[in-house]
Design an enzyme around this catalytic site. Sequence first.
Site, PDB file in Angstrom:
ATOM      1  N   ASN A  42     -19.646   9.479 -12.645  1.00 23.59           N
ATOM      2  CA  ASN A  42     -18.206   9.709 -12.873  1.00 23.59           C
ATOM      3  C   ASN A  42     -17.333   8.471 -12.692  1.00 23.59           C
ATOM      4  OD1 ASN A  42     -18.561   9.844 -10.116  1.00 23.59           O
ATOM      5  ND2 ASN A  42     -17.244  11.632  -9.824  1.00 23.59           N
ATOM      6  N   SER A 102     -24.120  14.700  -5.657  1.00 21.53           N
ATOM      7  CA  SER A 102     -23.931  16.093  -5.261  1.00 21.53           C
ATOM      8  C   SER A 102     -24.499  16.357  -3.862  1.00 21.53           C
ATOM      9  CB  SER A 102     -24.629  17.006  -6.269  1.00 21.53           C
ATOM     10  OG  SER A 102     -26.004  16.702  -6.290  1.00 21.53           O
ATOM     11  N   GLU A 116     -22.028  10.099   0.369  1.00 23.37           N
ATOM     12  CA  GLU A 116     -20.705  10.467  -0.181  1.00 23.37           C
ATOM     13  C   GLU A 116     -20.964  11.627  -1.128  1.00 23.37           C
ATOM     14  OE1 GLU A 116     -17.824   9.258   0.609  1.00 23.37           O
ATOM     15  OE2 GLU A 116     -18.362   7.456   1.721  1.00 23.37           O
ATOM     16  N   LEU A 117     -20.678  12.841  -0.675  1.00 25.58           N
ATOM     17  CA  LEU A 117     -21.144  14.025  -1.404  1.00 25.58           C
ATOM     18  C   LEU A 117     -19.985  14.795  -2.045  1.00 25.58           C
ATOM     19  CD1 LEU A 117     -23.870  15.015   1.228  1.00 25.58           C
ATOM     20  CD2 LEU A 117     -24.078  13.489  -0.745  1.00 25.58           C
ATOM     21  N   ARG A 153      -7.137  13.524 -13.029  1.00 26.19           N
ATOM     22  CA  ARG A 153      -7.738  12.188 -13.013  1.00 26.19           C
ATOM     23  C   ARG A 153      -9.235  12.350 -13.298  1.00 26.19           C
ATOM     24  NH1 ARG A 153      -9.040   7.471  -9.147  1.00 26.19           N
ATOM     25  NH2 ARG A 153      -9.569   8.957  -7.549  1.00 26.19           N
ATOM     26  N   CYS A 191     -14.911  13.746  -7.112  1.00 24.12           N
ATOM     27  CA  CYS A 191     -15.182  14.455  -5.853  1.00 24.12           C
ATOM     28  C   CYS A 191     -13.884  14.764  -5.119  1.00 24.12           C
ATOM     29  CB  CYS A 191     -16.090  13.610  -4.975  1.00 24.12           C
ATOM     30  SG  CYS A 191     -15.447  11.951  -4.743  1.00 24.12           S
ATOM     31  N   GLU A 217     -16.714   4.484   3.149  1.00 21.86           N
ATOM     32  CA  GLU A 217     -16.763   3.327   2.252  1.00 21.86           C
ATOM     33  C   GLU A 217     -15.356   2.767   2.112  1.00 21.86           C
ATOM     34  OE1 GLU A 217     -18.794   4.864  -1.316  1.00 21.86           O
ATOM     35  OE2 GLU A 217     -20.646   4.062  -0.481  1.00 21.86           O
TER      36      GLU A 217
HETATM   37  P1  NAP Z   1     -26.154  14.090  -8.797  1.00 20.48           P
HETATM   38  O1  NAP Z   1     -26.769  14.984  -9.780  1.00 20.48           O
HETATM   39  O2  NAP Z   1     -26.355  14.374  -7.364  1.00 20.48           O
HETATM   40  O3  NAP Z   1     -26.622  12.620  -9.174  1.00 20.48           O
HETATM   41  C1  NAP Z   1     -26.185  11.491  -8.486  1.00 20.48           C
HETATM   42  C2  NAP Z   1     -27.230  10.408  -8.571  1.00 20.48           C
HETATM   43  O4  NAP Z   1     -28.414  10.861  -7.914  1.00 20.48           O
HETATM   44  C3  NAP Z   1     -27.645  10.030  -9.987  1.00 20.48           C
HETATM   45  O5  NAP Z   1     -27.919   8.662 -10.024  1.00 20.48           O
HETATM   46  C4  NAP Z   1     -28.917  10.845 -10.163  1.00 20.48           C
HETATM   47  O6  NAP Z   1     -29.801  10.324 -11.133  1.00 20.48           O
HETATM   48  C5  NAP Z   1     -29.513  10.733  -8.793  1.00 20.48           C
HETATM   49  N1  NAP Z   1     -30.497  11.766  -8.481  1.00 20.48           N
HETATM   50  C6  NAP Z   1     -30.553  13.039  -8.912  1.00 20.48           C
HETATM   51  N2  NAP Z   1     -31.620  13.673  -8.373  1.00 20.48           N
HETATM   52  C7  NAP Z   1     -32.255  12.760  -7.584  1.00 20.48           C
HETATM   53  C8  NAP Z   1     -33.421  12.791  -6.773  1.00 20.48           C
HETATM   54  N3  NAP Z   1     -34.153  13.887  -6.643  1.00 20.48           N
HETATM   55  N4  NAP Z   1     -33.776  11.673  -6.114  1.00 20.48           N
HETATM   56  C9  NAP Z   1     -33.053  10.540  -6.217  1.00 20.48           C
HETATM   57  N5  NAP Z   1     -31.938  10.453  -6.977  1.00 20.48           N
HETATM   58  C10 NAP Z   1     -31.534  11.551  -7.647  1.00 20.48           C
HETATM   59  O7  NAP Z   1     -24.572  14.041  -8.972  1.00 20.48           O
HETATM   60  P2  NAP Z   1     -23.743  13.791 -10.290  1.00 20.48           P
HETATM   61  O8  NAP Z   1     -23.714  15.047 -11.066  1.00 20.48           O
HETATM   62  O9  NAP Z   1     -24.196  12.545 -10.959  1.00 20.48           O
HETATM   63  O10 NAP Z   1     -22.320  13.450  -9.679  1.00 20.48           O
HETATM   64  C11 NAP Z   1     -21.410  14.430  -9.344  1.00 20.48           C
HETATM   65  C12 NAP Z   1     -21.397  14.670  -7.848  1.00 20.48           C
HETATM   66  O11 NAP Z   1     -21.100  13.446  -7.173  1.00 20.48           O
HETATM   67  C13 NAP Z   1     -20.312  15.624  -7.457  1.00 20.48           C
HETATM   68  O12 NAP Z   1     -20.805  16.551  -6.523  1.00 20.48           O
HETATM   69  C14 NAP Z   1     -19.264  14.717  -6.819  1.00 20.48           C
HETATM   70  O13 NAP Z   1     -18.428  15.364  -5.902  1.00 20.48           O
HETATM   71  C15 NAP Z   1     -20.108  13.689  -6.186  1.00 20.48           C
HETATM   72  N6  NAP Z   1     -19.325  12.469  -5.927  1.00 20.48           N
HETATM   73  C16 NAP Z   1     -18.987  12.193  -4.635  1.00 20.48           C
HETATM   74  C17 NAP Z   1     -18.212  11.087  -4.348  1.00 20.48           C
HETATM   75  C18 NAP Z   1     -17.819  10.773  -2.941  1.00 20.48           C
HETATM   76  O14 NAP Z   1     -17.439   9.636  -2.690  1.00 20.48           O
HETATM   77  N7  NAP Z   1     -17.896  11.691  -2.002  1.00 20.48           N
HETATM   78  C19 NAP Z   1     -17.794  10.245  -5.383  1.00 20.48           C
HETATM   79  C20 NAP Z   1     -18.162  10.560  -6.699  1.00 20.48           C
HETATM   80  C21 NAP Z   1     -18.939  11.685  -6.950  1.00 20.48           C
HETATM   81  P3  NAP Z   1     -29.774  10.920 -12.632  1.00 20.48           P
HETATM   82  O15 NAP Z   1     -28.544  10.378 -13.243  1.00 20.48           O
HETATM   83  O16 NAP Z   1     -31.016  10.387 -13.250  1.00 20.48           O
HETATM   84  O17 NAP Z   1     -29.761  12.400 -12.520  1.00 20.48           O
END
Ligand code: NAP
Length: 484
Positions: free
Chosen positions: A153, A231, A252-253, A280, A286, A460
């Site tokens: 994102n 996530s 950071e979830l 935004r 998140c 962060e």
């Molecule tokens: P995601 O599915 O958890 O993926 C995030 C990253 O983890 C990607 O690079 C993904 O690779 C990788 N990944 C997935 N499964 C994995 C595994 N089993 N082992 C190692 N790496 C793995 O999340 P997303 O859908 O990309 O992002 C959305 C989430 O991020 C939302 O929940 C949002 O709230 C959160 N977020 C949090 C913050 C914060 O600062 N708190 C900031 C931004 C976003 P692939 O791309 O290959 O699947």
Amino acid sequence: MSLTFRTDLFIGGQWRPASNGARFPVLDPANGEVIEQVADASPEDGQDALRAADAAQREWAATAPRVRAEILRRAFEIVTARADEFAETITREMGKPLAEARAEVKYGAEFLRWFSEEAPRISGRYSTAPDAGSRLLVLRRPVGPCLFITPWNFPLAMATRKIAPALAAGCTSILKPAAQTPLTALLFAEVLQQAGVPAGVVNVIPTQQAGAVTGPLIGSDKLRKLSFTGSTAVGKQLIKSAADQVLRVSMELGGNAPFIVFEDADLDAAVEGALVAKLRNGGEACVAANRILVHESVAERFSTALTERMGKNVAGHGLDTRTTIGPLIDKGTRDKVNDLVVEAVADGATVTVGGTVPDGEGWFYPPTVLVDVPSTSRILKEEIFGPVAPIITFSSEQEAVDLANATEYGLVCFAYTRDLDRTLRLAESLETGMLGINTGIVSNPAAPFGGVKQSGIGREGGFEGIDEYLETVYVGIAGPSAPK
Ligand code: NAP
């Protein structure tokens, strides 16, 4: 502008194809077209990246803080000079409108500048033990090679928020960007090389096999730190895997941010703030406002105004300057958003604007407002990750706080009020890592970003950001004897 992408892996200062020659496509979410094919790192490539990071660690840690700072500063200047190229790359692979992509580039670059200023300020302390028998020396040392896993994102900012403090602290790293947005990360690798980051200090390995590539790294005793943004579900799995090596983790979830509008709020400002907090990044943030809690005495005026403003958005390709809202990242994300809306309506909510999947190409979903959403509806419990604003009403401050805290997440809350006492009460009673007062945006490189509860571990940015990459070492020294 025509973009020239580096599409190979960046390992040990070299650009090279995947060891098995595999590549994968990066798609434009506005029309499904293939933008590029990038190298698809194998588990062997992952191991090579860790070897490179490990080999470079000692020398990077010994590099003078001033030199590390100047490299970071140069990286800031190059990203800033190449801002248009970064913005276009982000828009094409992630979908957000160009103006928002430019804002991300500015925000992402600021971490490089901020941590260039922090690198020379790493310090410890010296004190006399309470019984005066010894002296206590406390040092800070880089933790060592780090693995960074980032989401799609904010393809630049989520990388710089980790890489900049790691470089400042003297840590080497491996970045595994999201498979949907590897191009920005590869462009950033090129910038780091240009800025003078030595070979092996930062390695970038896009892959379609996230678990297979990162699992062995997390299990290796050469890795010292895992920092993940993504996530909560994946974060939990990674914390479990990290336990075997008692690996330091930063997480950071996900979030489920409440946006609270009190009866004394400046209502026009609250509507503008809600638009920013909701729209935004098309709601794919998140920190996106997930639940809009409005005092019953102003709820009708607020929802009418928000409905009108949400309805004025223009959907389209992010590169078209008329566009104010781009597509969602993929079909699965759009289906989930639509399912949440359909379910909320079945539960008794009313759609005042939006609420239907448009025809045509791309993963678009219109800005949507829902009123009269029952408190049990799934849309209030899960991260929506789309441009949908569910409004619920409350009648007292305590009820608002209870509703806000009724979630396993605790990343950010927003509140609109002109009452200072109330602001302080909220700061002390909301279960959150961050609180925005009379603003719909809290992210700032100089502030500690992060959550409590299931929203994460660690911070962060800010002065706190570099702590994630420093170990504390205590040296006890016998007190001096009396002069002979
Ligand atoms: P995601 O599915 O958890 O993926 C995030 C990253 O983890 C990607 O690079 C993904 O690779 C990788 N990944 C997935 N499964 C994995 C595994 N089993 N082992 C190692 N790496 C793995 O999340 P997303 O859908 O990309 O992002 C959305 C989430 O991020 C939302 O929940 C949002 O709230 C959160 N977020 C949090 C913050 C914060 O600062 N708190 C900031 C931004 C976003 P692939 O791309 O290959 O699947």
